[in-house]
Scaffold this motif. Sequence first.
Motif, PDB file in Angstrom:
ATOM      1  N   SER A  71      -6.013  20.468  22.367  1.00 37.81           N
ATOM      2  CA  SER A  71      -6.191  19.143  21.771  1.00 37.81           C
ATOM      3  C   SER A  71      -6.518  19.229  20.287  1.00 37.81           C
ATOM      4  CB  SER A  71      -7.311  18.389  22.491  1.00 37.81           C
ATOM      5  OG  SER A  71      -8.572  18.929  22.141  1.00 37.81           O
ATOM      6  N   ARG A  72      -6.249  18.139  19.604  1.00 31.75           N
ATOM      7  CA  ARG A  72      -6.572  17.995  18.187  1.00 31.75           C
ATOM      8  C   ARG A  72      -8.063  18.250  17.961  1.00 31.75           C
ATOM      9  NH1 ARG A  72      -5.922  15.436  13.378  1.00 31.75           N
ATOM     10  NH2 ARG A  72      -3.939  14.394  13.562  1.00 31.75           N
ATOM     11  N   GLU A  73      -8.911  17.701  18.833  1.00 29.27           N
ATOM     12  CA  GLU A  73     -10.354  17.836  18.689  1.00 29.27           C
ATOM     13  C   GLU A  73     -10.795  19.296  18.793  1.00 29.27           C
ATOM     14  OE1 GLU A  73      -9.207  13.851  19.607  1.00 29.27           O
ATOM     15  OE2 GLU A  73      -8.877  15.602  20.839  1.00 29.27           O
ATOM     16  N   ILE A  74     -10.243  20.021  19.754  1.00 28.59           N
ATOM     17  CA  ILE A  74     -10.596  21.444  19.922  1.00 28.59           C
ATOM     18  C   ILE A  74     -10.128  22.250  18.715  1.00 28.59           C
ATOM     19  CG2 ILE A  74     -10.127  23.532  21.278  1.00 28.59           C
ATOM     20  CD1 ILE A  74     -12.143  21.651  22.591  1.00 28.59           C
ATOM     21  N   MET A  75      -8.915  21.997  18.258  1.00 29.12           N
ATOM     22  CA  MET A  75      -8.394  22.719  17.085  1.00 29.12           C
ATOM     23  C   MET A  75      -9.239  22.419  15.854  1.00 29.12           C
ATOM     24  SD  MET A  75      -5.931  24.771  17.710  1.00 29.12           S
ATOM     25  CE  MET A  75      -5.286  25.026  16.075  1.00 29.12           C
ATOM     26  N   SER A  76      -9.556  21.161  15.649  1.00 32.74           N
ATOM     27  CA  SER A  76     -10.352  20.778  14.489  1.00 32.74           C
ATOM     28  C   SER A  76     -11.732  21.422  14.544  1.00 32.74           C
ATOM     29  CB  SER A  76     -10.480  19.249  14.438  1.00 32.74           C
ATOM     30  OG  SER A  76     -11.328  18.870  13.393  1.00 32.74           O
ATOM     31  N   LEU A  77     -12.391  21.336  15.677  1.00 32.72           N
ATOM     32  CA  LEU A  77     -13.713  21.937  15.834  1.00 32.72           C
ATOM     33  C   LEU A  77     -13.657  23.450  15.639  1.00 32.72           C
ATOM     34  CD1 LEU A  77     -16.720  21.639  16.755  1.00 32.72           C
ATOM     35  CD2 LEU A  77     -15.883  22.108  19.058  1.00 32.72           C
ATOM     36  N   HIS A  78     -12.692  24.098  16.261  1.00 33.01           N
ATOM     37  CA  HIS A  78     -12.623  25.559  16.208  1.00 33.01           C
ATOM     38  C   HIS A  78     -12.279  26.056  14.801  1.00 33.01           C
ATOM     39  CE1 HIS A  78     -12.733  29.165  18.737  1.00 33.01           C
ATOM     40  NE2 HIS A  78     -11.891  29.676  17.847  1.00 33.01           N
ATOM     41  N   HIS A  79     -11.394  25.354  14.126  1.00 32.41           N
ATOM     42  CA  HIS A  79     -10.993  25.773  12.795  1.00 32.41           C
ATOM     43  C   HIS A  79     -12.010  25.342  11.732  1.00 32.41           C
ATOM     44  CE1 HIS A  79      -8.564  25.329   9.002  1.00 32.41           C
ATOM     45  NE2 HIS A  79      -8.251  26.566   9.335  1.00 32.41           N
ATOM     46  N   SER A  80     -12.260  24.046  11.624  1.00 31.82           N
ATOM     47  CA  SER A  80     -13.059  23.533  10.509  1.00 31.82           C
ATOM     48  C   SER A  80     -14.562  23.755  10.662  1.00 31.82           C
ATOM     49  CB  SER A  80     -12.783  22.043  10.303  1.00 31.82           C
ATOM     50  OG  SER A  80     -13.272  21.290  11.397  1.00 31.82           O
ATOM     51  N   LYS A  81     -15.040  23.983  11.863  1.00 32.31           N
ATOM     52  CA  LYS A  81     -16.476  24.220  12.062  1.00 32.31           C
ATOM     53  C   LYS A  81     -16.754  25.678  12.456  1.00 32.31           C
ATOM     54  CE  LYS A  81     -17.741  19.798  11.819  1.00 32.31           C
ATOM     55  NZ  LYS A  81     -17.425  19.277  10.540  1.00 32.31           N
ATOM     56  N   HIS A  82     -16.131  26.120  13.550  1.00 34.52           N
ATOM     57  CA  HIS A  82     -16.398  27.454  14.086  1.00 34.52           C
ATOM     58  C   HIS A  82     -15.977  28.553  13.099  1.00 34.52           C
ATOM     59  CE1 HIS A  82     -17.044  30.300  17.366  1.00 34.52           C
ATOM     60  NE2 HIS A  82     -15.844  30.799  17.150  1.00 34.52           N
ATOM     61  N   HIS A  83     -14.713  28.548  12.691  1.00 36.84           N
ATOM     62  CA  HIS A  83     -14.226  29.566  11.761  1.00 36.84           C
ATOM     63  C   HIS A  83     -14.948  29.434  10.419  1.00 36.84           C
ATOM     64  CE1 HIS A  83     -10.468  31.772   9.939  1.00 36.84           C
ATOM     65  NE2 HIS A  83     -11.594  32.265   9.490  1.00 36.84           N
ATOM     66  N   ALA A  84     -15.170  28.203   9.970  1.00 36.33           N
ATOM     67  CA  ALA A  84     -15.859  27.992   8.698  1.00 36.33           C
ATOM     68  C   ALA A  84     -17.269  28.574   8.718  1.00 36.33           C
ATOM     69  CB  ALA A  84     -15.906  26.499   8.373  1.00 36.33           C
ATOM     70  N   THR A  85     -17.926  28.557   9.867  1.00 34.46           N
ATOM     71  CA  THR A  85     -19.272  29.135   9.971  1.00 34.46           C
ATOM     72  C   THR A  85     -19.234  30.637   9.737  1.00 34.46           C
ATOM     73  OG1 THR A  85     -20.013  27.382  11.449  1.00 34.46           O
ATOM     74  CG2 THR A  85     -21.272  29.435  11.494  1.00 34.46           C
ATOM     75  N   TYR A  86     -18.245  31.329  10.302  1.00 32.56           N
ATOM     76  CA  TYR A  86     -18.108  32.763  10.042  1.00 32.56           C
ATOM     77  C   TYR A  86     -17.935  33.011   8.544  1.00 32.56           C
ATOM     78  CZ  TYR A  86     -17.479  33.631  15.041  1.00 32.56           C
ATOM     79  OH  TYR A  86     -17.663  33.718  16.388  1.00 32.56           O
ATOM     80  N   ILE A  87     -17.130  32.200   7.893  1.00 28.77           N
ATOM     81  CA  ILE A  87     -16.873  32.378   6.463  1.00 28.77           C
ATOM     82  C   ILE A  87     -18.149  32.136   5.650  1.00 28.77           C
ATOM     83  CG2 ILE A  87     -15.623  31.424   4.482  1.00 28.77           C
ATOM     84  CD1 ILE A  87     -13.284  30.935   6.497  1.00 28.77           C
ATOM     85  N   ASN A  88     -18.843  31.062   5.944  1.00 33.86           N
ATOM     86  CA  ASN A  88     -20.080  30.757   5.210  1.00 33.86           C
ATOM     87  C   ASN A  88     -21.102  31.872   5.386  1.00 33.86           C
ATOM     88  OD1 ASN A  88     -18.997  28.321   4.357  1.00 33.86           O
ATOM     89  ND2 ASN A  88     -19.925  27.153   6.015  1.00 33.86           N
ATOM     90  N   ASN A  89     -21.261  32.363   6.605  1.00 32.70           N
ATOM     91  CA  ASN A  89     -22.215  33.438   6.862  1.00 32.70           C
ATOM     92  C   ASN A  89     -21.779  34.755   6.228  1.00 32.70           C
ATOM     93  OD1 ASN A  89     -23.879  31.691   8.263  1.00 32.70           O
ATOM     94  ND2 ASN A  89     -23.073  32.271  10.263  1.00 32.70           N
TER      95      ASN A  89
END
Length: 168
Positions: free
Chosen positions: A36-54
Motif C-alpha cells: 500500500s501507499r501508506e506502507i511505502m510512505s512510512l517505510h521510505h520517508s520515516k523508517h529509512h530516513a531514521t537510519y540516515i539521520n542516525n
Amino acid sequence: MFATRRIGAVIVGAARQKHTLPELPYEYSALEPVVSREIMSLHHSKHHATYINNLNAAEEKLAQAQSKGDISTIISLAPGLRFNGGGHINHTIFWQNLSPNGGKPSAKLTQAVEKDFGSWENMKNQLAASSVAVQGSGWGWLGYNKQTKKLQIATCQNQDPLQATTGM
C-alpha cells in the motif's frame, strides 16, 4: 574511515556531505495492491530516513572523536555506524529491486541461478528456508561470492550489509 562505495553521500576534499534519502524511481502508490501507499510512505520517508539521520549523527560524532583522538568514543560508535549505515545501504538496494512493472532477470543472472541452484524454484526455496530463521531487522540475500565465483545465499542479522558482513 570512509568506504570506497558510498550510497547517498559524497566526499568532497576533507568535508563530508550528509547522507540523504534516495528518491524512489516510482510513486508510493505504484506497488498497490501488493504494497500500500501508506506502507511505502512510512517505510521510505520515516523508517529509512531514521537510519540516515542516525548515520549522519554518528558520523558527526565520529569526526569529532577522531579530531580529538578519542579512541574510546570512536570504538563505541562502531555498532551504531554498522546498524544505521547498513540500514541505509540495505534499504537503498531494496528500493531499487522493487518495480511496479514487474520485470525479468537478465539472461546472465538466469544462467548463473540455473548453474548454481539448478533452477529459480530451487534458489527461491533455499532463500526462503534460510531467511525464515532471520528475526527482527535481518535480511536474506542472494549474493555473488567472488572467491568461489558462484551465487550464494546468505543471511545477515539486524541491518548488517551483505558486502561488509560476508564479502559477497
